[in-house]
Enzyme design. Structure first.
Site, PDB file in Angstrom:
ATOM      1  CG  HIS A   4       8.235 154.383 103.234  1.00 32.34           C
ATOM      2  ND1 HIS A   4       8.280 154.968 104.476  1.00 32.34           N
ATOM      3  CD2 HIS A   4       9.494 153.941 102.984  1.00 32.34           C
ATOM      4  CE1 HIS A   4       9.522 154.912 104.945  1.00 32.34           C
ATOM      5  NE2 HIS A   4      10.277 154.288 104.058  1.00 32.34           N
TER       6      HIS A   4
ATOM      7  CE  LYS B  13       3.855 138.776  69.794  1.00 40.24           C
ATOM      8  NZ  LYS B  13       5.056 138.038  69.467  1.00 40.24           N
TER       9      LYS B  13
ATOM     10  CD  GLU C 251       7.745 136.113  77.189  1.00 39.37           C
ATOM     11  OE1 GLU C 251       8.930 135.935  76.852  1.00 39.37           O
ATOM     12  OE2 GLU C 251       6.954 136.811  76.539  1.00 39.37           O
TER      13      GLU C 251
HETATM   14  O1  PA5 Z   1      11.214 136.327  74.943  1.00 43.64           O
HETATM   15  C1  PA5 Z   1      10.647 136.452  73.873  1.00 43.64           C
HETATM   16  O2  PA5 Z   1      10.800 135.637  72.959  1.00 43.64           O
HETATM   17  C2  PA5 Z   1       9.752 137.648  73.582  1.00 43.64           C
HETATM   18  O3  PA5 Z   1       9.631 138.490  74.658  1.00 43.64           O
HETATM   19  C3  PA5 Z   1      10.334 138.459  72.430  1.00 43.64           C
HETATM   20  O4  PA5 Z   1      11.623 138.859  72.756  1.00 43.64           O
HETATM   21  C4  PA5 Z   1       9.473 139.682  72.114  1.00 43.64           C
HETATM   22  O5  PA5 Z   1       8.157 139.308  71.822  1.00 43.64           O
HETATM   23  C5  PA5 Z   1      10.048 140.430  70.920  1.00 43.64           C
HETATM   24  O6  PA5 Z   1      10.167 139.583  69.822  1.00 43.64           O
HETATM   25  P1  PA5 Z   1      11.046 139.952  68.575  1.00 43.64           P
HETATM   26  O7  PA5 Z   1      12.448 140.055  68.997  1.00 43.64           O
HETATM   27  O8  PA5 Z   1      10.822 138.841  67.608  1.00 43.64           O
HETATM   28  O9  PA5 Z   1      10.517 141.276  68.049  1.00 43.64           O
END
Ligand code: PA5
Length: 433
Positions: free
Chosen positions: A305, A419, A284
């Protein structure tokens, strides 16, 4: 302190390339520390190990002590950065066969990290005869997976425990000011811990996101933060021996010379979820604008393995970063047998740790000779202090790496594509186009 070993990648790297990459790592360091780069307002995680308010630690301890001995199970609800850090830490700290928590603490289970109906129905069945509580973690408060899990579990609790008791069994961790979870916490009077707005999900393991589940499971959050603080002190030194700057430089060189996949390797089942946490952190943070190393994970010796064949002999597009850890004090020796039919007598008296170490060494040598460069990071043992160090080391290295690539380490704009499609398909108001 963690040790970064680079001798098995050095034969693949020219001194000029390294010098130039280190120059770029130093500029990335300046960008990160000055907050002048893209996402520069999201660097609050840098100081968490030394600026975590005593009040937050006290709240975590208080919640843990209230639930100790009164709840059988605590369900931690969250996904992505609101899930993987705590999951990774608890897998690392817990006894491999702990099914009922440590030190009489409630058994911690996780939910809200998938939409699987089977999982939820199994969980509801498991909770049926248990006294349970919830820690609901969502920075935005709107993420659909944890929001749905929370709704289902909250309704189950209301039915079983009534409104007043349910209120005492729920703790939320969410943004200081905004979001549905903040609004619900206020309306229903849930105990709620705040997330600093300048710390993004995948950099949040040292906030209440990680600290609360770790404390409730009975582990030492002061030591966890102490390890991270030691790493911070070392990594803030702007010098050529800074392991995060060296690691970021080596990754960058690998990427530029066509090694597009970084395989994170562990040799301990307890570190399996470290790989999951690393995948999110790096993918990310770096995977944007058509750039970035692809992070993969392997568990050795298990995967030697299976995938071992490919690593040794398939496409030459990867390099490895192995995380090695010593074992705890307990030693398991190879015993003598009466007949030596298994032919293992030559190992009598040696420990499994020693044999695992030889497997690590042999694998690194094999992969290096097969043109898979190798970096390895050594930690003394798997405990709160060392994991605190490891988390901070990787967060710091990742932010530097992303700035070296020229991308914002702290956003994830492409995640919204999935999303938005999901919302459209489900007919969420405002998303029907
Ligand atoms: O790193 C990030 O920002 C994402 O992975 C969020 O943590 C994830 O989408 C969860 O989001 P939230 O904490 O708003 O539910």
């Amino acid at each position: 302190m963690l040790k970064l070993h680079t001798e098995m990648i050095e034969p693949f790297i020219g001194p000029e390339d390294f010098k130039s990459a280190m120059g770029s790592a130093f500029s990335a360091y300046d960008t990160l520390l000055s907050g002048s780069g893209p996402g520069g307002n999201m660097t609050g995680w840098l100081d968490l190990p030394v600026k975590t308010p005593e009040r937050l630690l006290a709240d975590c301890r208080l919640i843990a002590s209230r639930w100790l001995g009164t709840l059988d199970v605590v369900v931690v609800v969250g996904i992505g950065g609101s899930f993987l850090g705590a999951k990774c830490a608890l897998e690392a700290f817990s006894h491999s066969f702990a099914s009922a928590g440590e030190r009489n603490s409630p058994h911690i289970v996780f939910a809200g990290y998938s939409l699987s109906e089977d999982y939820m129905s199994d969980l509801l069945g498991y909770l049926k005869k248990k006294s349970y509580g919830l820690i609901v973690i969502s920075k935005s408060g709107t993420t659909i997976e944890p929001a749905l899990a929370f709704r289902i579990l909250r309704m189950d609790m209301l039915k079983r425990f009534g409104a007043e008791d349910t209120r005492r069994r729920i703790v939320t961790v969410t943004d200081e000011r905004n979001g549905a979870l903040r609004a619900m916490s206020e309306k229903y009077g849930y105990t709620s811990l705040s997330l600093p707005s300048n710390v993004g999900g995948r950099y949040s393991v040292l906030t209440a996101v990680g600290l609360l589940p770790i404390a409730v499971a009975g582990f030492d959050i002061e030591s966890f933060l102490g390890g991270a603080a030691e790493a911070r002190e070392n990594l803030l030194k702007k010098e050529e021996s800074n392991p995060a700057l060296i690691y970021a430089s080596l990754r960058n060189i690998m990427y530029r010379c066509g090694k597009k996949i970084e395989v994170f390797v562990n040799y301990h089942p307890k570190l399996k979820y470290l790989g999951e946490w690393l995948k999110q952190l790096f993918a990310e943070s770096e995977g944007k604008q058509l750039k970035g190393l692809f992070p993969a994970t392997l568990d050795f010796t298990t995967d030697l393995h299976s995938v071992g064949q490919y690593i040794q002999d398939g496409e030459r597009t990867m390099f490895e970063t192995s995380i090695l850890a010593g074992s705890k004090e307990v030693e398991v020796f190879v015993p003598k047998s009466t007949d030596n039919l298994d032919g293992l007598d030559y190992l009598v008296g040696r420990t499994l740790e020693d044999i695992n170490f030889m497997a690590e060494k042999g694998t690194r040598m094999a992969h290096t000779s097969g043109n898979v460069p190798n970096i390895y990071i050594e930690m003394e043992k798997i405990d709160e202090w060392n994991m605190g160090q490891l988390f901070y080391f990787f967060e710091f290295s990742c932010a530097i790496s992303a700035y070296m690539l020229g991308v914002n380490p702290f956003d994830q704009p492409a995640v919204d594509v999935y999303k938005n499609n999901l919302y459209k398909l489900l007919g969420r108001p405002g998303y029907t186009d």
